[in-house]
Design a protein around this motif. Sequence first.
Motif, PDB file in Angstrom:
ATOM      1  N   GLU A  79      -9.084  -0.192   6.338  1.00  0.00           N
ATOM      2  CA  GLU A  79      -8.981  -1.284   5.440  1.00  0.00           C
ATOM      3  C   GLU A  79      -7.683  -2.087   5.641  1.00  0.00           C
ATOM      4  O   GLU A  79      -7.558  -3.243   5.629  1.00  0.00           O
ATOM      5  CB  GLU A  79      -9.289  -0.744   4.095  1.00  0.00           C
ATOM      6  N   LEU A  80      -6.713  -1.166   5.905  1.00  0.00           N
ATOM      7  CA  LEU A  80      -5.266  -1.767   6.061  1.00  0.00           C
ATOM      8  C   LEU A  80      -5.403  -2.382   7.368  1.00  0.00           C
ATOM      9  O   LEU A  80      -4.670  -3.697   7.534  1.00  0.00           O
ATOM     10  CB  LEU A  80      -4.194  -0.877   6.015  1.00  0.00           C
ATOM     11  N   LEU A  81      -5.879  -2.029   8.510  1.00  0.00           N
ATOM     12  CA  LEU A  81      -5.947  -2.615   9.800  1.00  0.00           C
ATOM     13  C   LEU A  81      -6.551  -3.714   9.740  1.00  0.00           C
ATOM     14  O   LEU A  81      -6.396  -5.000  10.219  1.00  0.00           O
ATOM     15  CB  LEU A  81      -6.404  -1.635  10.703  1.00  0.00           C
TER      16      LEU A  81
ATOM     17  N   ILE B 151       2.949  -3.928   3.351  1.00  0.00           N
ATOM     18  CA  ILE B 151       4.204  -3.037   3.087  1.00  0.00           C
ATOM     19  C   ILE B 151       3.799  -1.842   2.814  1.00  0.00           C
ATOM     20  O   ILE B 151       3.058  -1.771   1.594  1.00  0.00           O
ATOM     21  CB  ILE B 151       5.173  -3.562   2.071  1.00  0.00           C
ATOM     22  N   ILE B 152       4.148  -0.573   3.372  1.00  0.00           N
ATOM     23  CA  ILE B 152       3.885   0.774   3.078  1.00  0.00           C
ATOM     24  C   ILE B 152       5.001   1.275   2.394  1.00  0.00           C
ATOM     25  O   ILE B 152       6.063   1.387   2.694  1.00  0.00           O
ATOM     26  CB  ILE B 152       3.669   1.560   4.290  1.00  0.00           C
ATOM     27  N   THR B 153       4.658   1.616   1.076  1.00  0.00           N
ATOM     28  CA  THR B 153       5.700   2.211   0.074  1.00  0.00           C
ATOM     29  C   THR B 153       5.688   3.797  -0.042  1.00  0.00           C
ATOM     30  O   THR B 153       4.381   4.428   0.294  1.00  0.00           O
ATOM     31  CB  THR B 153       5.614   1.842  -1.240  1.00  0.00           C
TER      32      THR B 153
ATOM     33  N   ALA C 189       0.637  -1.200  -0.030  1.00  0.00           N
ATOM     34  CA  ALA C 189      -0.138   0.113   0.148  1.00  0.00           C
ATOM     35  C   ALA C 189       0.876   1.381   0.078  1.00  0.00           C
ATOM     36  O   ALA C 189       1.958   1.085   0.502  1.00  0.00           O
ATOM     37  CB  ALA C 189      -0.804  -0.073   1.280  1.00  0.00           C
ATOM     38  N   THR C 190       0.349   2.467  -0.532  1.00  0.00           N
ATOM     39  CA  THR C 190       1.139   3.626  -0.638  1.00  0.00           C
ATOM     40  C   THR C 190       0.921   4.351   0.662  1.00  0.00           C
ATOM     41  O   THR C 190      -0.157   3.998   1.537  1.00  0.00           O
ATOM     42  CB  THR C 190       0.727   4.490  -1.904  1.00  0.00           C
TER      43      THR C 190
END
Length: 78
Positions: free
Chosen positions: A14-16, A26-28, A3-4
């Motif tokens: 949603e990420l949680l 992975i956060i980019t 995810a960015t």
Amino acid sequence: MQATAKDLRFNVKELLDTVSRGEEVIITYRGKPQAKLIPFEDEIAIEDELFGIWADDSKSEDVAAYIRNIRKGRFDAD
């Protein structure tokens, strides 16, 4: 999953939810990995025993005395 940083900002729930299902995210930032969201583990196995180099060291038999000795000032008469 990737995810960015923008996704993190606007889609935290949603990420949680993804992480709560056991996936890693992975956060980019600008296309490069910067962080990793991983599921939190409540139980951390901590034993009362010493480990590593202290496990077999004779100084670890009386840890309190050893620490007192280390902390003792240079000019103490003891």
